[in-house]
Design a protein around this motif. Sequence first.
Motif, PDB file in Angstrom:
ATOM      1  N   GLY A 100      43.802  28.046  30.540  1.00 36.03           N
ATOM      2  CA  GLY A 100      45.196  27.522  30.365  1.00 36.03           C
ATOM      3  C   GLY A 100      45.877  27.623  31.785  1.00 36.03           C
ATOM      4  N   HIS A 101      47.219  27.724  31.629  1.00 34.58           N
ATOM      5  CA  HIS A 101      47.918  27.843  33.006  1.00 34.58           C
ATOM      6  C   HIS A 101      47.889  29.326  33.612  1.00 34.58           C
ATOM      7  CE1 HIS A 101      49.655  24.054  32.049  1.00 34.58           C
ATOM      8  NE2 HIS A 101      49.780  24.163  30.897  1.00 34.58           N
ATOM      9  N   GLY A 102      46.906  30.007  33.141  1.00 37.05           N
ATOM     10  CA  GLY A 102      46.856  31.564  33.879  1.00 37.05           C
ATOM     11  C   GLY A 102      46.783  31.515  35.119  1.00 37.05           C
ATOM     12  N   ILE A 103      45.909  30.685  35.717  1.00 35.81           N
ATOM     13  CA  ILE A 103      45.238  30.626  37.037  1.00 35.81           C
ATOM     14  C   ILE A 103      46.353  29.811  37.737  1.00 35.81           C
ATOM     15  CG2 ILE A 103      43.943  28.265  36.585  1.00 35.81           C
ATOM     16  CD1 ILE A 103      41.895  29.770  38.660  1.00 35.81           C
ATOM     17  N   GLU A 104      47.137  29.120  37.206  1.00 30.37           N
ATOM     18  CA  GLU A 104      48.395  28.319  38.086  1.00 30.37           C
ATOM     19  C   GLU A 104      49.294  29.533  38.332  1.00 30.37           C
ATOM     20  OE1 GLU A 104      49.507  24.999  36.043  1.00 30.37           O
ATOM     21  OE2 GLU A 104      47.330  24.491  35.762  1.00 30.37           O
ATOM     22  N   THR A 105      49.663  30.329  37.238  1.00 30.26           N
ATOM     23  CA  THR A 105      50.574  31.404  37.342  1.00 30.26           C
ATOM     24  C   THR A 105      50.195  32.656  38.237  1.00 30.26           C
ATOM     25  OG1 THR A 105      51.348  31.102  35.026  1.00 30.26           O
ATOM     26  CG2 THR A 105      51.745  33.181  35.935  1.00 30.26           C
ATOM     27  N   ARG A 106      48.635  32.773  38.187  1.00 30.86           N
ATOM     28  CA  ARG A 106      48.300  33.871  39.021  1.00 30.86           C
ATOM     29  C   ARG A 106      48.164  33.355  40.620  1.00 30.86           C
ATOM     30  NH1 ARG A 106      46.012  38.032  36.768  1.00 30.86           N
ATOM     31  NH2 ARG A 106      44.446  38.578  38.331  1.00 30.86           N
ATOM     32  N   CYS A 107      48.174  31.970  40.858  1.00 33.68           N
ATOM     33  CA  CYS A 107      48.141  31.529  42.048  1.00 33.68           C
ATOM     34  C   CYS A 107      49.634  31.793  42.820  1.00 33.68           C
ATOM     35  CB  CYS A 107      47.898  29.963  42.338  1.00 33.68           C
ATOM     36  SG  CYS A 107      45.978  29.839  42.219  1.00 33.68           S
ATOM     37  N   ARG A 108      50.676  31.408  41.848  1.00 33.04           N
ATOM     38  CA  ARG A 108      52.027  31.680  42.224  1.00 33.04           C
ATOM     39  C   ARG A 108      52.304  32.988  42.581  1.00 33.04           C
ATOM     40  NH1 ARG A 108      53.996  26.678  41.188  1.00 33.04           N
ATOM     41  NH2 ARG A 108      53.246  25.606  39.498  1.00 33.04           N
ATOM     42  N   LEU A 109      51.720  34.037  41.606  1.00 28.73           N
ATOM     43  CA  LEU A 109      51.839  35.468  41.975  1.00 28.73           C
ATOM     44  C   LEU A 109      51.402  35.686  43.200  1.00 28.73           C
ATOM     45  CD1 LEU A 109      52.907  38.185  40.873  1.00 28.73           C
ATOM     46  CD2 LEU A 109      50.738  38.407  39.466  1.00 28.73           C
ATOM     47  N   ALA A 110      50.226  35.256  43.480  1.00 22.88           N
ATOM     48  CA  ALA A 110      49.323  35.553  44.897  1.00 22.88           C
ATOM     49  C   ALA A 110      50.300  35.024  45.998  1.00 22.88           C
ATOM     50  CB  ALA A 110      47.922  34.699  44.986  1.00 22.88           C
ATOM     51  N   ALA A 111      50.844  33.781  45.915  1.00 19.23           N
ATOM     52  CA  ALA A 111      51.667  33.392  46.942  1.00 19.23           C
ATOM     53  C   ALA A 111      52.995  34.406  47.109  1.00 19.23           C
ATOM     54  CB  ALA A 111      52.163  32.121  46.683  1.00 19.23           C
ATOM     55  N   MET A 112      53.450  34.954  45.988  1.00 20.76           N
ATOM     56  CA  MET A 112      54.612  35.888  46.126  1.00 20.76           C
ATOM     57  C   MET A 112      54.154  37.344  46.664  1.00 20.76           C
ATOM     58  SD  MET A 112      56.415  35.610  42.212  1.00 20.76           S
ATOM     59  CE  MET A 112      56.943  37.167  42.394  1.00 20.76           C
ATOM     60  N   HIS A 113      52.905  37.722  46.487  1.00 21.64           N
ATOM     61  CA  HIS A 113      52.384  38.937  47.039  1.00 21.64           C
ATOM     62  C   HIS A 113      52.323  38.819  48.528  1.00 21.64           C
ATOM     63  CE1 HIS A 113      51.851  41.427  43.659  1.00 21.64           C
ATOM     64  NE2 HIS A 113      50.853  40.766  43.160  1.00 21.64           N
ATOM     65  N   TYR A 114      51.788  37.580  49.281  1.00 22.75           N
ATOM     66  CA  TYR A 114      51.809  37.230  50.423  1.00 22.75           C
ATOM     67  C   TYR A 114      53.005  36.766  51.391  1.00 22.75           C
ATOM     68  CZ  TYR A 114      46.728  38.167  49.740  1.00 22.75           C
ATOM     69  OH  TYR A 114      45.461  38.802  49.507  1.00 22.75           O
ATOM     70  N   GLN A 115      53.719  36.302  50.576  1.00 26.23           N
ATOM     71  CA  GLN A 115      55.209  35.924  51.244  1.00 26.23           C
ATOM     72  C   GLN A 115      55.623  36.600  52.198  1.00 26.23           C
ATOM     73  OE1 GLN A 115      56.227  32.524  50.772  1.00 26.23           O
ATOM     74  NE2 GLN A 115      57.718  33.210  52.540  1.00 26.23           N
ATOM     75  N   PRO A 116      55.580  37.923  52.106  1.00 25.99           N
ATOM     76  CA  PRO A 116      56.177  38.835  53.225  1.00 25.99           C
ATOM     77  C   PRO A 116      55.713  38.977  54.413  1.00 25.99           C
ATOM     78  CG  PRO A 116      56.145  39.871  51.081  1.00 25.99           C
ATOM     79  CD  PRO A 116      55.371  38.667  50.703  1.00 25.99           C
ATOM     80  N   LEU A 117      54.353  38.242  54.216  1.00 25.37           N
ATOM     81  CA  LEU A 117      53.442  38.297  55.528  1.00 25.37           C
ATOM     82  C   LEU A 117      53.810  36.922  56.279  1.00 25.37           C
ATOM     83  CD1 LEU A 117      50.026  39.785  54.092  1.00 25.37           C
ATOM     84  CD2 LEU A 117      51.893  40.842  55.377  1.00 25.37           C
ATOM     85  N   VAL A 118      54.406  35.969  55.829  1.00 27.47           N
ATOM     86  CA  VAL A 118      54.585  34.730  56.509  1.00 27.47           C
ATOM     87  C   VAL A 118      55.633  35.049  57.537  1.00 27.47           C
ATOM     88  CG1 VAL A 118      55.543  32.392  56.285  1.00 27.47           C
ATOM     89  CG2 VAL A 118      54.374  33.456  54.313  1.00 27.47           C
ATOM     90  N   GLY A 119      55.147  34.675  58.886  1.00 28.01           N
ATOM     91  CA  GLY A 119      55.861  35.051  59.892  1.00 28.01           C
ATOM     92  C   GLY A 119      55.659  36.090  60.497  1.00 28.01           C
ATOM     93  N   VAL A 120      54.758  36.632  60.081  1.00 29.64           N
ATOM     94  CA  VAL A 120      54.392  38.051  60.899  1.00 29.64           C
ATOM     95  C   VAL A 120      53.260  37.663  61.942  1.00 29.64           C
ATOM     96  CG1 VAL A 120      52.952  40.363  60.730  1.00 29.64           C
ATOM     97  CG2 VAL A 120      54.601  39.588  58.761  1.00 29.64           C
ATOM     98  N   PRO A 121      53.680  37.951  63.229  1.00 29.92           N
ATOM     99  CA  PRO A 121      52.979  37.915  64.361  1.00 29.92           C
ATOM    100  C   PRO A 121      51.268  38.251  64.197  1.00 29.92           C
ATOM    101  CG  PRO A 121      54.460  38.955  65.119  1.00 29.92           C
ATOM    102  CD  PRO A 121      54.950  39.017  63.718  1.00 29.92           C
ATOM    103  N   GLY A 122      50.340  37.162  64.259  1.00 29.52           N
ATOM    104  CA  GLY A 122      48.750  37.594  64.016  1.00 29.52           C
ATOM    105  C   GLY A 122      48.516  37.345  62.627  1.00 29.52           C
ATOM    106  N   ILE A 123      49.302  36.973  61.732  1.00 36.45           N
ATOM    107  CA  ILE A 123      48.955  36.590  60.135  1.00 36.45           C
ATOM    108  C   ILE A 123      49.149  35.223  59.976  1.00 36.45           C
ATOM    109  CG2 ILE A 123      49.227  37.114  57.652  1.00 36.45           C
ATOM    110  CD1 ILE A 123      49.965  40.253  58.671  1.00 36.45           C
ATOM    111  N   GLU A 124      48.690  34.307  59.377  1.00 36.85           N
ATOM    112  CA  GLU A 124      48.636  33.027  59.030  1.00 36.85           C
ATOM    113  C   GLU A 124      48.447  33.022  57.360  1.00 36.85           C
ATOM    114  OE1 GLU A 124      48.457  28.533  60.219  1.00 36.85           O
ATOM    115  OE2 GLU A 124      47.340  29.968  61.350  1.00 36.85           O
ATOM    116  N   VAL A 125      49.062  32.652  56.711  1.00 38.38           N
ATOM    117  CA  VAL A 125      49.205  32.328  55.155  1.00 38.38           C
ATOM    118  C   VAL A 125      49.192  30.890  54.945  1.00 38.38           C
ATOM    119  CG1 VAL A 125      49.778  32.843  52.722  1.00 38.38           C
ATOM    120  CG2 VAL A 125      50.067  34.699  54.669  1.00 38.38           C
ATOM    121  N   ARG A 126      48.105  30.345  54.435  1.00 35.37           N
ATOM    122  CA  ARG A 126      48.125  28.924  53.975  1.00 35.37           C
ATOM    123  C   ARG A 126      47.727  28.568  52.545  1.00 35.37           C
ATOM    124  NH1 ARG A 126      44.857  25.805  58.888  1.00 35.37           N
ATOM    125  NH2 ARG A 126      46.312  26.627  60.600  1.00 35.37           N
TER     126      ARG A 126
END
Length: 192
Positions: A100-126
Amino acid sequence: MHTLWPSLRHSRQNRAGSPELVTLYDARADVPVSTYVSMFSAAKQEISVVVYAAVFLHEAYPRLNDLLRERAADGVTVRIAVGDPDSENIAARGREERFGHGIETRCRLAAMHYQPLVGVPGIEVRAHSTTLYNSIYRADDQMLVNAHAWGVNAYAAPVWHLKRAGTAGIFDTYATSFAAIWKSAVPVREED
């Protein structure tokens, strides 16, 4: 006896002993988290990950972001591509896996986990919206490939641990796949 697919049969026989195959795991759940951590810790040039979510990494190793920051500070290029939770491909995957929507929710959770890395030099999140046939976890010349199977959750699908042994081999096939997905992915912006 006539062989319908002689080149395919020959190819399978040759690949059975591929020098690039380190280990074959029956399921992603069988891969020790320490394998991912060791690979990423040893990286000298590149860490590249393409997944829909893979929240198991942050859950099993809460220091993952710290490790990625440390590697980037040492000059390692870190590229993380997570699934766009609004993508039709992700919605389809949820239906196919009866999740169901579980995978969509997990994608949002993954984005939350990686959000603190956005803008860190040498790291790019897409974020990407591709049909993901394989999740790829690369550290320099080592790679874990989670081979997805229709209707099967990723944790239950097999994983190949590969090590590059030249060019134009299995490893480079998946590296090329990562590059194509990365090119189509959209940079994640810093939150205000």
